[in-house]
Design an enzyme around this catalytic site. Structure first.
Site, PDB file in Angstrom:
ATOM      1  CG  HIS A  86      -1.723   1.289   1.319  1.00 39.22           C
ATOM      2  ND1 HIS A  86      -2.886   1.443   0.608  1.00 39.22           N
ATOM      3  CD2 HIS A  86      -1.512   2.458   1.964  1.00 39.22           C
ATOM      4  CE1 HIS A  86      -3.367   2.652   0.826  1.00 39.22           C
ATOM      5  NE2 HIS A  86      -2.558   3.295   1.646  1.00 39.22           N
ATOM      6  CG  ASP A 165     -12.151   3.680   5.743  1.00 37.43           C
ATOM      7  OD1 ASP A 165     -11.643   4.452   6.575  1.00 37.43           O
ATOM      8  OD2 ASP A 165     -11.923   3.756   4.531  1.00 37.43           O
ATOM      9  NE  ARG A 172     -10.297  10.372   9.199  1.00 34.62           N
ATOM     10  CZ  ARG A 172      -9.410   9.600   8.549  1.00 34.62           C
ATOM     11  NH1 ARG A 172      -9.779   8.417   8.087  1.00 34.62           N
ATOM     12  NH2 ARG A 172      -8.183  10.005   8.384  1.00 34.62           N
ATOM     13  CB  SER A 187      -8.714   5.032   7.405  1.00 36.27           C
ATOM     14  OG  SER A 187      -9.040   5.130   6.051  1.00 36.27           O
ATOM     15  CE  LYS A 191      -9.227   2.303   3.256  1.00 36.11           C
ATOM     16  NZ  LYS A 191      -9.378   3.681   2.811  1.00 36.11           N
TER      17      LYS A 191
HETATM   18  N1  URA Z   1      -6.099   7.045   2.850  1.00 34.34           N
HETATM   19  C1  URA Z   1      -7.054   6.307   3.460  1.00 34.34           C
HETATM   20  O1  URA Z   1      -7.497   5.291   2.934  1.00 34.34           O
HETATM   21  N2  URA Z   1      -7.494   6.708   4.653  1.00 34.34           N
HETATM   22  C2  URA Z   1      -7.036   7.813   5.282  1.00 34.34           C
HETATM   23  O2  URA Z   1      -7.482   8.105   6.370  1.00 34.34           O
HETATM   24  C3  URA Z   1      -6.051   8.577   4.639  1.00 34.34           C
HETATM   25  C4  URA Z   1      -5.591   8.170   3.411  1.00 34.34           C
END
Ligand code: URA
Length: 438
Positions: A86, A165, A172, A187, A191
């Site tokens: 990621h 999320d 957010r 977050s 995922k």
């Molecule tokens: N990318 C995400 O998936 N979540 C965040 O909170 C910030 C960047």
């Protein structure tokens, strides 16, 4: 409901600086997922977390609850150690397109679920979708079956993955609570962990073109995510990489696919290959396909040299309905109507290529999204970007603009010119791979 599980009681405890219990965190995420918490209550707790922070245990609990708010892909039927990567992103970051088939070609299965880019340039999915026919909307079953069959799958976030999320991120975004390390950590990791991975490598970027501008904050985020990964039983490592100029020489969607294919053919730009090999090396170690970094590097280089990484990309494109002929003939990818070379006003050394100015110009041309419903133009963007440290003659090319609209090209031109600084003395580009956090 026990009094302590009422939203206002939980909000008050975090507001007053207490550590939330696992039950309180579970009640929050359950309430958000099932619409039992009002948006204003969730937003109030998010702000309290933003201001008060969370301990490592609270962040792990939050990640776990968010991961379990939806489906968790079942990759138990796929042999091998499944490893994903990621990245917190950057301008011209097309690493996933090269890395996923490359690592899969070395025998490590790569399950990759990516997001779309919001703002600036497109995300991995937008880039892949510029390949005619390429489908990113696979079901989790089809995703798992494909990894089992060819060792790699690159799909979009499905509605079933971490629904909490999706709701929390939307809140957010509009309540100034994005820049919180525990919230970012939960977050991203919720995922990633729902993808069915066994291990994870993170590319945490820092600098002007990155989500985290300061290295210290990027290190803090990387350290927190690595700790969560380990707490959840998934070996995780992070590389801190500099994002002070665009990665590679192309920024856009189809133009980045072309650069990625070139990279898989052994003709990738040095910075893109440096980041790809560094991340790939860690993935091969975690996937137990190599026992040292030098062995991993040799395997990765060999997979490019012998064509197996490119063949894996072909399998991936074909499996997901895309036109594999683009690999041999890039003119089959969307092409912009106009191209314009931008020349240097004076001779000298490139001392700066501002990634945000380039990204904003690419956005103006249509390569990214200004809002969630905006449609990305796959053909537009920039290519032939010079790199910091290179010498250019007077009038020498700084980049080529690809546009579908002449007024937009004219509007982007001054921004693009302003992105480059030419000096009299050569400067060394910033060190790209800065640190490994294990
Ligand atoms: N990318 C995400 O998936 N979540 C965040 O909170 C910030 C960047």
């Amino acid at each position: 409901m026990a009094a302590s599980a009422f939203p206002q009681a939980i909000i008050a405890r975090k507001r007053d600086g207490h550590v939330l219990t696992p039950d309180e965190i579970a009640a929050f995420i359950h309430g958000v997922t099932h619409g039992e918490w009002a948006d204003y209550q969730a937003a109030a707790l998010l702000m309290a977390i933003f201001l008060r922070g969370m301990t490592a245990d609270e962040t792990s609990c939050l990640t776990d609850a968010m991961m379990r708010s939806g489906a968790i892909a079942d990759l138990a039927g796929v042999p091998g150690i499944k490893v994903d990567k990621h990245s917190t992103g950057g301008v011209g970051d097309k690493v996933s397109l090269v890395l996923a088939p490359l690592v899969a070609a070395c025998g490590v299965p790569v399950p990759m679920i990516s997001g779309r880019g919001l703002g600036h340039t497109g995300g991995t999915l937008d880039k892949l979708e510029s390949i005619p026919g390429f489908q990113v909307g696979l079901s989790l079953e089809a995703y798992a079956a494909q990894i089992r069959r060819i060792g790699v799958s690159m799909i979009g976030q499905t509605a079933e993955i971490a629904p909490a999320d999706r709701k929390l991120y939307a809140l957010r975004d509009v309540t100034a609570t994005v820049e919180s390390i525990p919230l970012i950590c939960a977050s991203i990791m919720s995922k990633k962990l729902a993808e069915g991975i066994n291990a994870l490598v993170l590319n945490v970027t820092f600098g002007r073109g990155a989500f985290m501008k300061e290295k210290a904050r990027a290190r803090e985020l990387a350290t927190a995510m690595v700790a969560i990964g380990h707490a959840m039983g998934k070996p995780t490592r992070a590389l801190l990489t500099a994002m002070d100029q665009p990665l590679g020489r192309a920024v856009g969607n189809a133009v980045e696919v072309i650069e990625s294919i070139e990279a898989l053919k052994g003709r990738g730009p040095a910075d893109l290959m440096g980041v790809t090999f560094a991340l790939g090396g860690q993935m091969l170690l975690l996937g137990q396909a190599a026992s040292s970094l030098s062995e991993a590097r040799a395997r990765l280089e060999n997979a490019i040299a012998d064509g197996s990484a490119l063949a894996k990309f072909r399998d991936l494109v074909t499996a997901q309905g895309g036109d594999p002929a683009v690999i041999d003939d890039s003119t089959r990818l969307p092409r912009a109507r106009f191209t314009r070379e931008v020349g240097a006003g004076n001779a000298g050394y490139v001392v700066d290529v501002d990634p945000m100015a380039i990204a904003q110009a690419a956005l103006l041309l249509g390569a990214g999204r200004a809002n969630v419903s905006a449609v990305v133009d796959p053909a537009v963007g920039l290519t032939d970007l010079v790199k910091v440290g290179e010498r250019v003659p007077c009038g020498g090319r700084l980049c080529t603009i690809h546009a579908n609209d002449e007024p937009l090209l004219a509007a982007a031109l001054p921004q693009i010119r302003a992105a480059f600084a030419i000096g009299e003395r050569p400067v060394a580009p910033a060190i790209l791979i800065d640190e490994l956090i294990e």
